[in-house]
Design an enzyme around this catalytic site. Sequence first.
Site, mmCIF file in Angstrom:
data_model
loop_
_atom_site.group_PDB
_atom_site.id
_atom_site.type_symbol
_atom_site.label_atom_id
_atom_site.label_comp_id
_atom_site.label_asym_id
_atom_site.label_seq_id
_atom_site.Cartn_x
_atom_site.Cartn_y
_atom_site.Cartn_z
ATOM 1 N N HIS A 181 1.017 -1.091 0.041
ATOM 2 C CA HIS A 181 0.000 0.122 -0.020
ATOM 3 C C HIS A 181 0.781 1.231 -0.044
ATOM 4 O O HIS A 181 0.526 2.244 0.406
ATOM 5 C CB HIS A 181 -0.886 -0.001 1.003
ATOM 6 C CG HIS A 181 -1.680 -1.100 1.276
ATOM 7 N ND1 HIS A 181 -2.517 -1.452 2.400
ATOM 8 C CD2 HIS A 181 -2.391 -1.790 0.278
ATOM 9 C CE1 HIS A 181 -3.413 -2.508 1.946
ATOM 10 N NE2 HIS A 181 -3.282 -2.604 0.573
ATOM 11 N N HIS A 182 2.281 1.001 -0.383
ATOM 12 C CA HIS A 182 2.924 2.344 -0.177
ATOM 13 C C HIS A 182 2.620 3.196 -1.418
ATOM 14 O O HIS A 182 2.883 4.733 -1.022
ATOM 15 C CB HIS A 182 4.515 1.921 -0.312
ATOM 16 C CG HIS A 182 4.917 1.692 -1.776
ATOM 17 N ND1 HIS A 182 4.599 0.565 -2.599
ATOM 18 C CD2 HIS A 182 5.587 2.276 -2.671
ATOM 19 C CE1 HIS A 182 5.093 0.778 -3.642
ATOM 20 N NE2 HIS A 182 5.944 1.833 -3.719
ATOM 21 N N LYS B 199 -2.290 -2.667 -7.928
ATOM 22 C CA LYS B 199 -2.483 -2.922 -9.585
ATOM 23 C C LYS B 199 -1.858 -4.386 -9.764
ATOM 24 O O LYS B 199 -0.827 -4.740 -9.147
ATOM 25 C CB LYS B 199 -1.657 -1.933 -10.221
ATOM 26 C CG LYS B 199 -1.880 -2.054 -11.708
ATOM 27 C CD LYS B 199 -3.155 -1.247 -12.036
ATOM 28 C CE LYS B 199 -3.688 -1.464 -13.524
ATOM 29 N NZ LYS B 199 -4.289 -2.907 -13.536
ATOM 30 N N LYS C 74 7.792 -4.761 -9.683
ATOM 31 C CA LYS C 74 7.577 -4.251 -11.296
ATOM 32 C C LYS C 74 7.115 -2.961 -11.454
ATOM 33 O O LYS C 74 7.780 -1.953 -12.314
ATOM 34 C CB LYS C 74 6.581 -5.206 -11.934
ATOM 35 C CG LYS C 74 6.323 -5.370 -13.459
ATOM 36 C CD LYS C 74 5.005 -6.192 -13.761
ATOM 37 C CE LYS C 74 5.465 -7.659 -13.409
ATOM 38 N NZ LYS C 74 4.080 -8.480 -14.181
ATOM 39 N N LYS D 247 -2.581 -8.848 -6.896
ATOM 40 C CA LYS D 247 -2.898 -9.951 -7.906
ATOM 41 C C LYS D 247 -4.162 -10.760 -7.265
ATOM 42 O O LYS D 247 -4.223 -10.545 -6.116
ATOM 43 C CB LYS D 247 -1.631 -10.911 -7.958
ATOM 44 C CG LYS D 247 -1.636 -11.649 -9.227
ATOM 45 C CD LYS D 247 -0.976 -10.787 -10.165
ATOM 46 C CE LYS D 247 -0.745 -11.688 -11.484
ATOM 47 N NZ LYS D 247 0.220 -10.825 -12.259
ATOM 48 N N SER E 41 -1.232 -0.477 -18.817
ATOM 49 C CA SER E 41 -2.410 -0.342 -17.934
ATOM 50 C C SER E 41 -2.572 1.054 -17.186
ATOM 51 O O SER E 41 -3.670 1.498 -17.004
ATOM 52 C CB SER E 41 -2.542 -1.448 -16.786
ATOM 53 O OG SER E 41 -2.882 -2.672 -17.328
#
Length: 478
Positions: A70-71, A76, A100, A112, A369
């Site tokens: 949550h930084h 995503k 990533k 994920k 994205s």
Amino acid sequence: MATKKQAVGHEYSFFQSVERSFDKAAPFTKYEKGLLEQIKACNSVYQMRFPVKIKGEVKVIEAYRVQHSHHKLPCKGGIRYSLGVNQDEVMALASLMTYKCATVNVPFGGGKGGIKIDPKQYTEEELERITRRYAAELIKKNFIGPGTDVPAPDYGSGEREMGWILDTYTSMRPGEIDAAGCITGKPIAQGGVRGRKEATGLGVFYGVREMCSNADDMKKLGMNTGIEGKRVAVQGLGNVGYHAAYFFQQNGAIIVGLSEMEGSIFNPKGLDVDAVMKCKKETGSILNYKGATKTTKKASDVLECDCDVLIPAALENVIDGANAPKIKAKIIGEAANGPLTPEADEILIKKGVVVIPDMYLNAGGVTVSYFEWLKNLSHVRYGRMEKRFQENAHTNMLSAVESLTGKSVSAADRSRIAHGPDEVDLVYSGLEDTMIVSYNEIREIKKSMKKINDLRTAAFVNAINKIGDSYLQLGIFP
Ligand code: GLU
């Protein structure tokens, strides 16, 4: 938790193997132990079981959504549809998403999702029911939303599933102006962005091309610079593998090996990627392709074939301690997430093979994205405001040059030079720039830290530094 890795005799799970790569890099960063532990840990894990009626009977579906970090928000990462899904795998993949995003400067935390089903066993209508119910579970717990967590396609899912999820979201949260940003990888008609579908494969191509453009690095491998003439083998012809193979071929590489679940096909003179895909579509198997000189019934055979560049583009852990010594490629481009075990990594480093790591090389998907999400928040197609203006400006410039020089530009050159950018042009250009800049960041770290002898460790150092600094700037809540 049974994982594939344990099944092949390793002592640790997929998540632990990502942690091992992290731990190898951590000493090259400046952070205290506690902060490093926080960066590594999965922040939220949502495990669910929900009922779906399939052929008149209730079926209990096992599914997950993991928010690794949550930084930065939103989180995503894609949603995997596969029987191999388990909590450990989703945690590992979510953590890779965090690294990533940091690697390619996409301002998201990693996440994920996974639904433990074999999508091939269900009809379209059943898949829609499972997907919509999964989306509803995420909505109920606030595990999806343009500012909280934004899923996308992954292995076994695509545009169609993303469309169902958006539709479920908008019906349960009516009136949300930014709703389209709750998910990416959508069909264009539902707010998707042009270029997203091929983005991961194209990013793989850009990344390998960048590596191959460095004369010093290529000299060390005893190879010429450039992609032209390179012998490339691709394992897995899903969305990522197909597009990677396609762009390599378009740019002059020779595709010497391809594989799918049913086996591998080879031709040292080159396979035609689109013809192979056509054959698969028409006959159900790539093994029926007439242009192959050799065909085997083992998907993993392609990994060991004689080639310059090997692109594993399917699932994790396909190259391990057992087959790594047999790899002939000098460059491995990780299009899949986690295709190499840490043992394989060590063996390949000793062999002098350059591994371009997943957290960089397959980041084209999440990069585009990000562009899609920005498009959704701005509610306007890329290029809409400037395309015509730029075309007019270029045309005026050409006319001025022509009248000053007295020479005229050919019609073909005129249309090429005057062309204002469409959405796809801007997306490709943003992706290309991202892949070039990010590769050179990683390469610089590897060059400047003499004790780092692989790109993965350098990529982890780069990512940890960005996430660590972001935590320090946030301040840790007392
Ligand atoms: N599933 C893709 C990945 O592993 C894309 C994630 C995204 O676009 O959010 O990178």
